[in-house]
Design an enzyme around this catalytic site. Sequence first.
Site, short mmCIF file in Angstrom:
data_model
loop_
_atom_site.label_atom_id
_atom_site.label_comp_id
_atom_site.label_asym_id
_atom_site.label_seq_id
_atom_site.Cartn_x
_atom_site.Cartn_y
_atom_site.Cartn_z
N LYS A 19 -0.80 4.83 4.89
CA LYS A 19 -1.69 3.89 5.58
C LYS A 19 -1.19 3.70 7.02
O LYS A 19 0.01 3.51 7.24
CB LYS A 19 -1.70 2.56 4.83
CG LYS A 19 -2.70 1.55 5.36
CD LYS A 19 -2.81 0.37 4.39
CE LYS A 19 -3.75 -0.70 4.92
NZ LYS A 19 -5.12 -0.19 5.17
N HIS A 34 0.83 -1.20 0.00
CA HIS A 34 0.00 0.00 0.00
C HIS A 34 0.87 1.25 0.00
O HIS A 34 2.07 1.21 0.27
CB HIS A 34 -0.89 0.03 1.25
CG HIS A 34 -2.08 -0.86 1.16
ND1 HIS A 34 -2.01 -2.22 1.41
CD2 HIS A 34 -3.38 -0.62 0.85
CE1 HIS A 34 -3.22 -2.75 1.25
NE2 HIS A 34 -4.06 -1.81 0.92
#
Lengths: 251, 251, 251, 251
Positions: D140, D136
Amino acid sequence: MSERIRVAVLGAAGRMGQTVVRAVQEAPDLELVAAVDADADLSVVVDAGAQVAVDFTVPSATEGNVHALVDAGVHLVVGTTGWDDESLARVRDHLADRPGVGVLVAPNFALGAVLAMAFAARAARWFESVEVIELHHPDKVDAPSGTAHHTATAIAAARAAAALGPVPDATTQALDGARGADVEGVRVHSVRLRGLVAHEEILLGNAGEQLTIRHDSFDRVSFMPGVLLAVRQVGSRPGLTVGLEQLLDLA
Amino acid sequence: MSERIRVAVLGAAGRMGQTVVRAVQEAPDLELVAAVDADADLSVVVDAGAQVAVDFTVPSATEGNVHALVDAGVHLVVGTTGWDDESLARVRDHLADRPGVGVLVAPNFALGAVLAMAFAARAARWFESVEVIELHHPDKVDAPSGTAHHTATAIAAARAAAALGPVPDATTQALDGARGADVEGVRVHSVRLRGLVAHEEILLGNAGEQLTIRHDSFDRVSFMPGVLLAVRQVGSRPGLTVGLEQLLDLA
Amino acid sequence: MSERIRVAVLGAAGRMGQTVVRAVQEAPDLELVAAVDADADLSVVVDAGAQVAVDFTVPSATEGNVHALVDAGVHLVVGTTGWDDESLARVRDHLADRPGVGVLVAPNFALGAVLAMAFAARAARWFESVEVIELHHPDKVDAPSGTAHHTATAIAAARAAAALGPVPDATTQALDGARGADVEGVRVHSVRLRGLVAHEEILLGNAGEQLTIRHDSFDRVSFMPGVLLAVRQVGSRPGLTVGLEQLLDLA
Amino acid sequence: MSERIRVAVLGAAGRMGQTVVRAVQEAPDLELVAAVDADADLSVVVDAGAQVAVDFTVPSATEGNVHALVDAGVHLVVGTTGWDDESLARVRDHLADRPGVGVLVAPNFALGAVLAMAFAARAARWFESVEVIELHHPDKVDAPSGTAHHTATAIAAARAAAALGPVPDATTQALDGARGADVEGVRVHSVRLRGLVAHEEILLGNAGEQLTIRHDSFDRVSFMPGVLLAVRQVGSRPGLTVGLEQLLDLA
């Protein structure tokens, strides 16, 4: 204690055959009772009391082997290439007269390859775009590989069943071959690279996302779990079964 | 405190131009002094005291822009397509009369793409096999991409310089297009898939090993670090520089 | 016609040693003059007139081998593990007294792995983010692999030299281990999977783009091109050379 | 001509809500009859004659919305997070009193992500090894991602159902974190890299082969085909449905 399954290997001198012989010998629930050449007299197999025979022989011998052993009540697991719709139909007919005998014919025993193909076919209807890349060692003479061709055909059928139109492709200027081979509307690309064995990648795309399913086959030992699974199950699956995916509980 | 570099953007209304305008405005060491359309009168740029101009205009305008601004002593960073050996030679000649002025022309400002190409070219002589796969959105009209074509050409040149022969390939039966396009002996495969932007993968293989170099471009913001790097360096690189790789200290 | 290079293999009974013996025998420009065990008397090597010795023995023997053969004027290519800064310094000192003798010590002879590491180190300064994934068979006892550790260290040094700060990472809630091992600020993830051999992937990211460099090692034959390259070049590189990358013309 | 389905969007001002509004407006078989904020009075939705409501609001509001609209006989498609076994049970109970009303709650509407998870769970029993890598953007805050955690849990359940033991892993010396997080015996690795959005890769391995299933999510438009599929089907699926995979005909 449960009895071990009595197994014969046909084509035991070939590369696949030798690998199957070793795998059967190492499996605690299986007993190797015969290992014969591709052109051997099959009475050896019957006399040895084989319950299941594994056929990795040659296209010219395999169909004869199957009919002879079905007559003798021996179940068969067949990995030899060369089967087509007609020869499969003849086995199916024969088995109708021999209830209780099971024959499994599969073009590919690598669990991962079979799963990749099955998943690609199931996913296909949900994606706007799809292409297939297969990668092999450079000594391979045909392109694309049989597996990739089979995968593309299954994808094309799934798209047709879902009434999807052609994949989007605005290409108007292309070098010859750049866009790959067209297999029923699915583009297939064949890479040949020293160091590789046999690999397949299915790419599926929608706006904003991609799903990739890839199988790498590094060695023919990868076929053994599939062959042994078939050996263990074929006795309880009377009639003709085509394709290992039938045994994989994919539902 | 060091002075900020005074920057003009030509083609500021285009998609790349707008992105460059924002990137210059956000860079603390740069000052945007002019942002003009592709067909603007360049006296605005000169009057604004621009030290460096960034040209993302159109093929029909870019060469004229470069010569006009070189005359005015403005350094240039050029990302517009359409340059060929002749037009580059004319700029080189012109710069011979204007010592101290620098012009950088680059077909690609994505650092990762430029590095991928440079690394592929350096690695090529050490591998028996090599192929290129490029993957783009399905609205692209040409195949293979310019980047992939350029990469294949550089690889072919490196192989030739190392006296490597043709890549191994035993293919004798192939569906049309399966083995990709042949770019100077290097196979190039073009995938078109909804959801993708611009991606390139170079596969190199020897017995027992594979080296893969892949670049993914998800968004044109990826060009900005390369553009800003060029803006900061072009003033200290008199003459013509072709390709961003010249600035990347790859030795 | 040029003379063949006379080569000895030390540790010829080991797995790497056996592979080297075969590779030397198959190379038309090399002649195998001695193949001895890890603990053999090295007078055999000298008496056989070896010009270059390849050492794939054991950490306890390799340094002694090197000094003995340097005294005898034999060039060395060393792939045995266990070398550190001190033992390398002792060889460097010794070679100062033996001008003309060359020793190459390399932790890795897979061209692709060496290139992957070199490219990752060169690319690192141009990217905001970087992480390393290494993947091996599940019988490996250490994690991360030496190669991945070495790669991460080289990347960290390149980032420090370019005055890049820490990689961005907003993680505040994590399961233990999710973010991998921290090797000088570079995250390294170790995957263990049946079927794999030795693989490494370096991921570099900027806004809008990713560069991936991956090496797959499928078989120890992949080390042979690097070993043979070293054998051919070590005689013309007096002194100590550490790392195969020195021979790869990467500039 | 068939009537269009009348659709309301709850949480229409949020990022997902806005995207859903646009997608409904562009779908020829759907009619947007209401678009309200997360905390809006739902009488607007009922008065507008909505047949299906799509809820992308906030955890504190979603359960109340569902019960209120079930009372009004409106079908619901719910993508808001925060549902657990108890809140789902309360909806199931409520629907028992309202035959004919359908509610679909799904943690993920990206078809590719849902398929990847479903395929991984089906494949798991056939492989000796399995690990999960999720990748990701570096903003995050949690690791691993909810999707990866969910995937690992499903894989662990499939392995347990097939009586597979623990995955093979000989690691005895590891840097902290190198082997990832342990989610019910399945190793999960979290990569954070600038340029990425949301990606998941499941690696499955047997002797000699690897199966890889990867999903890349580049943009939240990738959720729209799943949301629209749910909108079209929820009216004919009375009761509670959890997970988009129920709609994908995977059998």
